[in-house]
Design an enzyme around this catalytic site. Structure first.
Site, mmCIF file in Angstrom:
data_model
loop_
_atom_site.group_PDB
_atom_site.id
_atom_site.type_symbol
_atom_site.label_atom_id
_atom_site.label_comp_id
_atom_site.label_asym_id
_atom_site.label_seq_id
_atom_site.Cartn_x
_atom_site.Cartn_y
_atom_site.Cartn_z
ATOM 1 N N ARG A 121 -54.759 38.619 50.776
ATOM 2 C CA ARG A 121 -53.743 38.683 51.830
ATOM 3 C C ARG A 121 -54.273 37.979 53.078
ATOM 4 O O ARG A 121 -54.677 38.608 54.053
ATOM 5 C CB ARG A 121 -53.403 40.148 52.123
ATOM 6 C CG ARG A 121 -52.629 40.852 50.987
ATOM 7 C CD ARG A 121 -51.205 40.381 50.929
ATOM 8 N NE ARG A 121 -50.451 40.929 49.823
ATOM 9 C CZ ARG A 121 -49.746 42.073 49.878
ATOM 10 N NH1 ARG A 121 -49.765 42.802 50.964
ATOM 11 N NH2 ARG A 121 -49.047 42.467 48.842
ATOM 12 N N GLN A 126 -50.241 33.036 51.933
ATOM 13 C CA GLN A 126 -48.956 33.740 51.970
ATOM 14 C C GLN A 126 -47.923 33.109 51.045
ATOM 15 O O GLN A 126 -47.161 33.817 50.386
ATOM 16 C CB GLN A 126 -48.426 33.784 53.408
ATOM 17 C CG GLN A 126 -49.157 34.771 54.304
ATOM 18 C CD GLN A 126 -48.598 34.795 55.712
ATOM 19 O OE1 GLN A 126 -47.873 33.894 56.119
ATOM 20 N NE2 GLN A 126 -48.950 35.824 56.468
ATOM 21 N N ASP A 129 -48.395 34.244 47.379
ATOM 22 C CA ASP A 129 -48.512 35.683 47.140
ATOM 23 C C ASP A 129 -47.302 36.227 46.371
ATOM 24 O O ASP A 129 -46.261 36.524 46.957
ATOM 25 C CB ASP A 129 -48.654 36.390 48.492
ATOM 26 C CG ASP A 129 -48.960 37.873 48.361
ATOM 27 O OD1 ASP A 129 -48.913 38.396 47.233
ATOM 28 O OD2 ASP A 129 -49.256 38.511 49.391
ATOM 29 N N SER A 132 -45.967 39.805 47.399
ATOM 30 C CA SER A 132 -45.096 39.837 48.576
ATOM 31 C C SER A 132 -43.697 39.340 48.247
ATOM 32 O O SER A 132 -42.700 39.962 48.623
ATOM 33 C CB SER A 132 -45.691 38.997 49.709
ATOM 34 O OG SER A 132 -46.846 39.616 50.240
ATOM 35 N N TYR A 226 -53.068 46.938 52.914
ATOM 36 C CA TYR A 226 -52.630 48.117 52.173
ATOM 37 C C TYR A 226 -53.098 49.384 52.890
ATOM 38 O O TYR A 226 -54.003 49.358 53.720
ATOM 39 C CB TYR A 226 -53.214 48.121 50.754
ATOM 40 C CG TYR A 226 -52.622 47.086 49.838
ATOM 41 C CD1 TYR A 226 -51.428 47.323 49.177
ATOM 42 C CD2 TYR A 226 -53.265 45.872 49.622
ATOM 43 C CE1 TYR A 226 -50.885 46.374 48.321
ATOM 44 C CE2 TYR A 226 -52.730 44.912 48.779
ATOM 45 C CZ TYR A 226 -51.539 45.182 48.118
ATOM 46 O OH TYR A 226 -51.009 44.239 47.287
#
Length: 370
Positions: A121, A126, A129, A132, A226
């Site tokens: 992360r 991004q 990912d 996500s 997280y």
């Protein structure tokens, strides 16, 4: 390079790891792209659309024969990849903590397994990912599914026959899925509140127009954005907060996950009993053990007049969009490391070491070995 995409074989899996858009892009990098016939059918993508994009269609054996890279949503059984080149890359979801045996089989087969859910992360990753991108859709679908199951309207309605009160929706866990759930419930007209064990999420909650609900002194921020697992004292504080708040709610969406661990129980049977009959709880973590006591994947369980539900694979209920995002994640990942002179991707240490599970016949990932 030959890039291969097989039809997904896991139960309930409707997504596909490539789309005509990404096929064209991979061919633009100088690759050959092969797809198994029917791979996109459940995601509303025809073989003709893939062929027009330049893909070569065939059966599973022909598709993987001499493949350098295999892309998947969920990792295929290693036996299906027997014809791939030695050391071929396989990029997909591996569920490494729960499917350790499959990782070992990949190692013995000489394949290089790249676990997309281990993507770090960090800012530059991004666009790669998959967790996500898929969680975003999952949070949206959870609210729609709960709204469909709920026997009343979401927004306040003022009519000649009287006023319909707005539904109250409580989102537990404010990660990517939780934030999308908040936004979706607000768009549908509900009064939304949300909680998390990370106080820094309060600003995100209020920015979406929802009420932030936090237990005093509670903080459990973990790695990679997280939440960490709570201590017994923290669990007691959170349980007290939930018990006070949940009794007033019409809908509850739970989204809490801890990587590599069983999902934490956020809502107990006793707390469900305090809710109004006809209320709905959607457990987005049901496939990982569940945030709600007694929840079952792909079933609506009625407890104390409250409907408890959750899908084993929520993004698969939005197959076309989920596939489009997953396929772009794959392309963004490989293209970011593409070496034009070598004609193939060259992974760096930060991302490569994070997602690589197997190489040279061994399990090499530090998280798994630790």
């Amino acid at each position: 390079m030959k890039i291969a995409v097989l039809k997904e074989r896991a139960d309930g899996e409707t997504r596909v790891a490539a789309t005509p858009e990404t096929v064209k892009k991979f061919i633009g990098l100088g690759n050959e792209v092969a797809l198994e016939e029917g791979a996109g059918a459940t995601a509303s993508i025809t073989d003709e659309a893939f062929a027009e994009a330049g893909a070569i269609l065939g059966d599973a054996a022909a598709t993987v024969k001499d493949a350098d890279i295999v892309l998947g949503v969920q990792a295929p059984e290693a036996a299906l990849l027997a014809g791939a080149k030695p050391g071929a890359w396989v990029a997909a979801l591996f569920d490494p903590f729960q499917q350790g045996e499959r990782v070992e089989v990949y190692a013995k087969a000489g394949l290089e397994a790249l676990s997309m859910e281990f993507m770090p992360r960090i800012t530059r990753a991004q666009s790669m990912d998959v967790l996500s991108s898929q969680s975003n859709l999952a949070g949206y679908k959870a609210v729609l599914a709960a709204a469909d199951e709920y026997g009343r309207a979401f927004p306040m309605m003022m009519t000649a026959a009287g006023t319909v009160q707005a539904a109250r929706c409580f989102v537990m866990g404010v990660g990517v899925a939780g934030l999308q759930a908040i936004a979706t419930a607000k768009r549908l007209g509900a009064q939304v509140s949300a909680t998390d064990v990370r106080p820094e999420t309060a600003e995100q909650i209020t920015s979406l127009g929802a009420k932030a609900v936090f237990a005093e002194g509670l903080e459990a921020a973990g790695e990679g954005g997280y939440a960490a697992e709570l201590t017994d004292e923290q669990k007691a504080k959170q349980a007290e907060l939930v018990s006070e708040h949940i009794a007033k709610q019409d809908l509850v969406i739970t989204t809490a996950l801890i990587p590599g661990r069983k999902a934490p129980v956020l809502v107990t049977d006793a707390q469900i009993a305090t809710m109004k009959p006809g209320s709905v709880i959607f457990d987005l973590a049901v496939a990982q053990g569940g945030n709600v006591e007694g929840s079952k994947p792909d079933e609506v369980v009625v407890k104390h007049g409250v409907k408890v539900m959750g899908f084993s694979n929520t993004p698969a209920h939005l197959a076309a969009d989920a596939s489009a995002l997953f396929a772009r994640n794959h392309f963004n990942f490989l293209s970011a490391f593409w070496d034009k002179e070598a004609g193939k991707p060259q992974l760096d240490e930060e991302i490569g070491d994070a997602i690589r599970l197997t190489k040279g016949g061994e399990v090499v990932n530090a998280r798994l070995k630790g």
